[in-house]
Design a protein around this motif. Structure first.
Motif, mmCIF file in Angstrom:
data_model
loop_
_atom_site.group_PDB
_atom_site.id
_atom_site.type_symbol
_atom_site.label_atom_id
_atom_site.label_comp_id
_atom_site.label_asym_id
_atom_site.label_seq_id
_atom_site.Cartn_x
_atom_site.Cartn_y
_atom_site.Cartn_z
ATOM 1 N N GLY A 1 27.981 36.161 -8.366
ATOM 2 C CA GLY A 1 27.749 34.748 -8.589
ATOM 3 C C GLY A 1 26.631 34.193 -7.725
ATOM 4 N N GLY A 2 26.185 34.963 -6.768
ATOM 5 C CA GLY A 2 25.111 34.503 -5.908
ATOM 6 C C GLY A 2 23.764 34.961 -6.419
ATOM 7 N N PRO A 3 22.690 34.431 -5.869
ATOM 8 C CA PRO A 3 21.351 34.833 -6.308
ATOM 9 C C PRO A 3 21.020 36.231 -5.833
ATOM 10 C CG PRO A 3 21.203 33.396 -4.411
ATOM 11 C CD PRO A 3 22.653 33.433 -4.795
ATOM 12 N N LEU A 4 20.198 36.912 -6.567
ATOM 13 C CA LEU A 4 19.719 38.220 -6.137
ATOM 14 C C LEU A 4 18.717 38.022 -5.018
ATOM 15 C CD1 LEU A 4 19.422 41.286 -6.504
ATOM 16 C CD2 LEU A 4 17.615 40.813 -8.162
ATOM 17 N N ALA A 5 19.062 38.551 -3.849
ATOM 18 C CA ALA A 5 18.179 38.376 -2.701
ATOM 19 C C ALA A 5 16.876 39.138 -2.916
ATOM 20 C CB ALA A 5 18.865 38.864 -1.437
ATOM 21 N N ARG A 6 15.782 38.512 -2.526
ATOM 22 C CA ARG A 6 14.471 39.153 -2.622
ATOM 23 C C ARG A 6 14.062 39.613 -1.230
ATOM 24 N NH1 ARG A 6 13.888 39.977 -8.063
ATOM 25 N NH2 ARG A 6 14.448 38.082 -9.195
ATOM 26 N N PRO A 7 14.211 40.885 -0.911
ATOM 27 C CA PRO A 7 13.908 41.337 0.445
ATOM 28 C C PRO A 7 12.424 41.235 0.741
ATOM 29 C CG PRO A 7 14.319 43.195 -0.992
ATOM 30 C CD PRO A 7 14.652 41.972 -1.782
ATOM 31 N N SER A 8 12.118 40.996 2.032
ATOM 32 C CA SER A 8 10.720 40.909 2.446
ATOM 33 C C SER A 8 10.083 42.290 2.472
ATOM 34 C CB SER A 8 10.618 40.256 3.836
ATOM 35 O OG SER A 8 11.389 40.986 4.779
ATOM 36 N N ARG A 9 10.904 43.334 2.502
ATOM 37 C CA ARG A 9 10.394 44.698 2.529
ATOM 38 C C ARG A 9 9.955 45.136 1.138
ATOM 39 N NH1 ARG A 9 15.842 47.230 4.211
ATOM 40 N NH2 ARG A 9 14.767 49.191 3.762
ATOM 41 N N ALA B 1 9.379 63.083 6.309
ATOM 42 C CA ALA B 1 10.393 62.675 5.326
ATOM 43 C C ALA B 1 11.668 62.194 6.009
ATOM 44 C CB ALA B 1 10.706 63.832 4.386
ATOM 45 N N THR B 2 12.144 62.946 7.001
ATOM 46 C CA THR B 2 13.375 62.548 7.680
ATOM 47 C C THR B 2 13.160 61.282 8.506
ATOM 48 O OG1 THR B 2 12.880 64.100 9.479
ATOM 49 C CG2 THR B 2 14.372 64.850 7.734
ATOM 50 N N SER B 3 11.988 61.143 9.115
ATOM 51 C CA SER B 3 11.687 59.938 9.892
ATOM 52 C C SER B 3 11.676 58.703 8.983
ATOM 53 C CB SER B 3 10.337 60.086 10.594
ATOM 54 O OG SER B 3 9.977 58.893 11.270
ATOM 55 N N LEU B 4 11.050 58.831 7.820
ATOM 56 C CA LEU B 4 10.999 57.714 6.877
ATOM 57 C C LEU B 4 12.390 57.362 6.363
ATOM 58 C CD1 LEU B 4 7.828 58.705 4.816
ATOM 59 C CD2 LEU B 4 8.057 56.691 6.301
ATOM 60 N N LEU B 5 13.198 58.376 6.098
ATOM 61 C CA LEU B 5 14.551 58.130 5.599
ATOM 62 C C LEU B 5 15.389 57.399 6.650
ATOM 63 C CD1 LEU B 5 16.485 58.765 3.157
ATOM 64 C CD2 LEU B 5 17.294 60.696 4.524
ATOM 65 N N CYS B 6 15.316 57.848 7.883
ATOM 66 C CA CYS B 6 16.087 57.208 8.958
ATOM 67 C C CYS B 6 15.629 55.759 9.165
ATOM 68 C CB CYS B 6 15.938 57.995 10.253
ATOM 69 S SG CYS B 6 16.687 59.641 10.199
ATOM 70 N N ARG B 7 14.319 55.543 9.145
ATOM 71 C CA ARG B 7 13.814 54.186 9.321
ATOM 72 C C ARG B 7 14.248 53.293 8.167
ATOM 73 N NH1 ARG B 7 7.412 53.151 9.706
ATOM 74 N NH2 ARG B 7 7.586 53.624 7.482
ATOM 75 N N HIS B 8 14.258 53.841 6.963
ATOM 76 C CA HIS B 8 14.689 53.126 5.757
ATOM 77 C C HIS B 8 16.127 52.610 5.930
ATOM 78 C CE1 HIS B 8 15.007 52.313 1.456
ATOM 79 N NE2 HIS B 8 16.044 53.127 1.359
ATOM 80 N N TYR B 9 17.024 53.461 6.411
ATOM 81 C CA TYR B 9 18.419 53.070 6.582
ATOM 82 C C TYR B 9 18.593 52.085 7.739
ATOM 83 C CZ TYR B 9 19.722 56.819 3.351
ATOM 84 O OH TYR B 9 19.862 57.626 2.240
ATOM 85 N N ARG B 10 17.866 52.305 8.823
ATOM 86 C CA ARG B 10 17.995 51.393 9.968
ATOM 87 C C ARG B 10 17.488 49.996 9.622
ATOM 88 N NH1 ARG B 10 16.450 56.038 13.241
ATOM 89 N NH2 ARG B 10 18.312 56.744 14.388
ATOM 90 N N ARG B 11 16.419 49.913 8.869
ATOM 91 C CA ARG B 11 15.885 48.598 8.486
ATOM 92 C C ARG B 11 16.879 47.865 7.597
ATOM 93 N NH1 ARG B 11 9.791 48.657 6.488
ATOM 94 N NH2 ARG B 11 10.128 46.412 6.769
ATOM 95 N N THR B 12 17.579 48.607 6.756
ATOM 96 C CA THR B 12 18.609 47.984 5.934
ATOM 97 C C THR B 12 19.719 47.417 6.810
ATOM 98 O OG1 THR B 12 18.170 49.421 4.038
ATOM 99 C CG2 THR B 12 20.339 48.383 4.145
#
Length: 241
Positions: free
Chosen positions: A180-188, A209-220
């Motif tokens: 029921g809420g708006p779809l958030a538009r992430p700045s990323r 690849a592993t560095s990018l994956l870890c950073r991806h999850y941490r930023r989330t």
């Protein structure tokens, strides 16, 4: 008599599990809500036996809690639990991705590229909608799960894959937008983040690849933590992270 369940029982249990799991992840069944069998039976049109088995399975996945004398409830949301899941997921999937890059063949590469393409197509479609319907949101989440699974699918460890899947479901609860809420538009630029991970993986650049994956999850996790502090409640805001 055989202790094996017949195919119909297995199918009904799986149906109960999938429906309950989706309603918990999407927020239809809110954190802390009681899960009374009579209400669930009426809601889903399923019998007590498959519902009990589904609840026990969800309990093992930490999506449901069992409280003495009160029965089952939807597991609460908390930043502590979220970060525990995020950090553990990073450890598990970083190792799984290292192994997948080492062992993956041409079919693995093709699967990763195909899953990324499918995710990108669905994400672009939803970006054009002001209020995407829930079935489209679910389809996006399914493709997102398929992409992250494809990345580690060649790791040759069923344990790593099983742990990864359970942690994905746990973190999915926090990412998925409130009904029921708006779809958030992430700045990323999530599409770019996924693309960079995919390209590094198929280029067999393990460290990148592993560095990018870890950073991806941490930023989330950081995004969700910020939103929690703003709203004073753990509201999911990021889709496809």
């Amino acid at each position: 008599m055989s202790g094996k369940k017949n195919p119909r029982e297995t199918t009904l249990t799986e149906e109960a599990y999938q429906k309950l799991r989706w309603d918990i992840v999407s927020g239809t069944l809110q954190a802390g809500s009681p899960l009374r069998l009579d209400n669930l039976k009426q809601r889903y049109g399923l019998g007590y036996s498959p519902l009990r088995e589904a609840l026990n399975r969800l309990h093992s996945e930490r999506l449901v809690m069992s409280v003495a004398l009160r029965g089952f409830t939807v597991a609460p949301l908390s930043l502590t639990e979220m970060w525990d899941a995020v950090d553990t997921r990073i450890h598990i999937e970083a190792e799984a991705l290292r192994r997948a890059i080492e062992f993956g063949d041409d079919d693995w590469e093709t699967g990763v590229i195909s899953a990324f393409h499918g995710l990108s197509l669905k994400a672009r479609k939803l970006e054009q909608m002001d209020a995407p319907p829930m079935d489209e949101m679910k389809a996006l989440e399914d493709r997102h799960h398929r992409f992250h699974h494809a990345l580690i699918s060649a790791c040759r460890s069923n344990w790593l894959l099983d742990f990864s899947n359970k942690l994905y479901v746990e973190t999915e609860r926090y990412r998925f937008p409130v009904l029921g809420g708006p779809l958030a538009r992430p700045s990323r630029d999530l599409a770019l983040e996924h693309q960079e991970i995919m390209e590094a993986a198929i280029a067999r650049d393990t460290d990148k690849a592993t560095s990018l994956l870890c950073r991806h999850y941490r930023r989330t996790g950081e995004t969700l933590s910020t939103r929690y502090e703003q709203d004073k409640q753990p509201v999911a805001t990021v889709v496809g992270a």
